[in-house]
Scaffold this motif. Sequence first.
Motif, PDB file in Angstrom:
ATOM      1  N   LEU A 193      12.403  -0.610  -2.033  1.00  0.00           N
ATOM      2  CA  LEU A 193      11.647  -1.826  -2.314  1.00  0.00           C
ATOM      3  C   LEU A 193      10.171  -1.623  -1.992  1.00  0.00           C
ATOM      4  O   LEU A 193       9.288  -1.928  -2.811  1.00  0.00           O
ATOM      5  CB  LEU A 193      12.210  -2.994  -1.498  1.00  0.00           C
ATOM      6  CG  LEU A 193      11.366  -4.275  -1.426  1.00  0.00           C
ATOM      7  CD1 LEU A 193      11.198  -4.879  -2.803  1.00  0.00           C
ATOM      8  CD2 LEU A 193      11.993  -5.284  -0.467  1.00  0.00           C
ATOM      9  N   SER A 197       7.247  -1.318  -4.846  1.00  0.00           N
ATOM     10  CA  SER A 197       6.273  -2.412  -4.828  1.00  0.00           C
ATOM     11  C   SER A 197       4.847  -1.890  -4.660  1.00  0.00           C
ATOM     12  O   SER A 197       3.893  -2.482  -5.167  1.00  0.00           O
ATOM     13  CB  SER A 197       6.601  -3.394  -3.701  1.00  0.00           C
ATOM     14  OG  SER A 197       7.881  -3.960  -3.885  1.00  0.00           O
ATOM     15  N   ALA A 254      12.496  -4.830  -6.078  1.00  0.00           N
ATOM     16  CA  ALA A 254      11.067  -4.567  -6.270  1.00  0.00           C
ATOM     17  C   ALA A 254      10.583  -5.134  -7.590  1.00  0.00           C
ATOM     18  O   ALA A 254       9.440  -5.597  -7.691  1.00  0.00           O
ATOM     19  CB  ALA A 254      10.790  -3.072  -6.198  1.00  0.00           C
ATOM     20  N   LEU A 257       9.627  -8.593  -7.046  1.00  0.00           N
ATOM     21  CA  LEU A 257       8.413  -8.699  -6.244  1.00  0.00           C
ATOM     22  C   LEU A 257       7.189  -8.315  -7.065  1.00  0.00           C
ATOM     23  O   LEU A 257       6.118  -8.906  -6.906  1.00  0.00           O
ATOM     24  CB  LEU A 257       8.527  -7.812  -5.007  1.00  0.00           C
ATOM     25  CG  LEU A 257       7.444  -7.982  -3.933  1.00  0.00           C
ATOM     26  CD1 LEU A 257       7.335  -9.436  -3.506  1.00  0.00           C
ATOM     27  CD2 LEU A 257       7.740  -7.104  -2.736  1.00  0.00           C
ATOM     28  N   LEU A 258       7.317  -7.332  -7.956  1.00  0.00           N
ATOM     29  CA  LEU A 258       6.201  -6.957  -8.814  1.00  0.00           C
ATOM     30  C   LEU A 258       5.855  -8.091  -9.772  1.00  0.00           C
ATOM     31  O   LEU A 258       4.681  -8.308 -10.092  1.00  0.00           O
ATOM     32  CB  LEU A 258       6.540  -5.680  -9.595  1.00  0.00           C
ATOM     33  CG  LEU A 258       6.587  -4.383  -8.772  1.00  0.00           C
ATOM     34  CD1 LEU A 258       7.145  -3.244  -9.610  1.00  0.00           C
ATOM     35  CD2 LEU A 258       5.196  -4.039  -8.247  1.00  0.00           C
ATOM     36  N   LEU A 262       1.634  -9.264  -5.110  1.00  0.00           N
ATOM     37  CA  LEU A 262       1.395  -9.211  -3.671  1.00  0.00           C
ATOM     38  C   LEU A 262      -0.010  -9.711  -3.359  1.00  0.00           C
ATOM     39  O   LEU A 262      -0.950  -9.427  -4.104  1.00  0.00           O
ATOM     40  CB  LEU A 262       1.566  -7.777  -3.157  1.00  0.00           C
ATOM     41  CG  LEU A 262       2.991  -7.219  -3.222  1.00  0.00           C
ATOM     42  CD1 LEU A 262       2.989  -5.724  -2.971  1.00  0.00           C
ATOM     43  CD2 LEU A 262       3.875  -7.929  -2.215  1.00  0.00           C
ATOM     44  N   LEU A 271       5.256  -7.745   2.092  1.00  0.00           N
ATOM     45  CA  LEU A 271       6.402  -6.852   1.917  1.00  0.00           C
ATOM     46  C   LEU A 271       7.444  -7.069   3.016  1.00  0.00           C
ATOM     47  O   LEU A 271       8.644  -7.162   2.755  1.00  0.00           O
ATOM     48  CB  LEU A 271       5.939  -5.398   1.933  1.00  0.00           C
ATOM     49  CG  LEU A 271       5.549  -4.761   0.599  1.00  0.00           C
ATOM     50  CD1 LEU A 271       5.001  -3.364   0.832  1.00  0.00           C
ATOM     51  CD2 LEU A 271       6.733  -4.727  -0.350  1.00  0.00           C
TER      52      LEU A 271
END
Length: 337
Positions: A193, A197, A254, A257-258, A262, A271
């Motif tokens: 992850l 990321s 990930a 999350l992408l 972030l 993270l």
Amino acid sequence: MMQALLTAVALVLLFLAGGEAHAHALQPGYLELTPASGERWRVIWKVPVVAGAPMAIEAVLPESCDARRPPQARFEGNAYISVWQARCAGGIAGGLVTIDGLEDTRTDVLVRYEATPGQAASIRLTPLEPGVTLPQRMGRAGVFRTYLLLGIDHILKGVDHLMFVFALILLIRDRRRLVGAVTAFTAAHSVSLGAASLGWIVVPAPPVEAVVALSIMFLAAEIVRPAGAGLRLSERHPWAVSFAFGLLHGLGFARALLDIGLPSGDIPLALLAFNLGVEVGQLLFIMAVLLAGYLLARLDPAAIRTLGRPGSLGRGSVGYLLGGIAAVWFVGRVAAF
């Protein structure tokens, strides 16, 4: 009682599988505000699909903006998307963003914005909190809370990840070895992850999703293996199996999350919070499964013993059900390449 137990398990898993098949209705909305030029902002608004039509929600920008509502949306694959520019006098910091109609849904909306160019932040809106006043910069506590909740939300809606964990629980009966396997799974997906990321590993989403389905098929095959066929690979090396597949599941985490993005300046904290959220959600699921098993064991101890006995009808039925659902997903995901 045994038949009732198998029926209940089957209904729950089929419901979850149907949830993925119609996942568009549960996908979050997405609103992005980035500086264009001067006091102009580029706005992207993505609306989930429900029954072939856009969900009845609409983004409303702060009162200082001249184009507060989205123009006609176009359909792109799995969402309706509107893109436009709005002039917001004095910027968007301190302005109220609301999502009309969100309070009548079961989904949420991620708002990603840059109050200052290059300083991105994300805020999650829910049916209970359909509006937010955009801060100039989110504090570290705000970043931690937002990404923690996003991690919990992602894992609890990730039916395939939960089915993998459920298969581990069913397959590994020794508590110590189960804890070791879950710990290895956690460590592995935490590594992949973070690496994905941060851009250290780049893997397209469709192959990752297909292999995640394949990992469930592998555990299902281990579950239905007949008694007397020798120790399964997952029994001989549970930590190694969990770690290997955990790396692949981490790539799936990930991807989410992408898509979220972030926050600049707080990447390590975001993270950490997202990964902790995934773990909290995973532990909540494991606790719920173990509690359900405990209650069923009190009602009918023989039924639970049957599920734990290799080669039994109950264990085989659940294994074939898990494998069948995962096989359908695998074929669909490979076809999507």
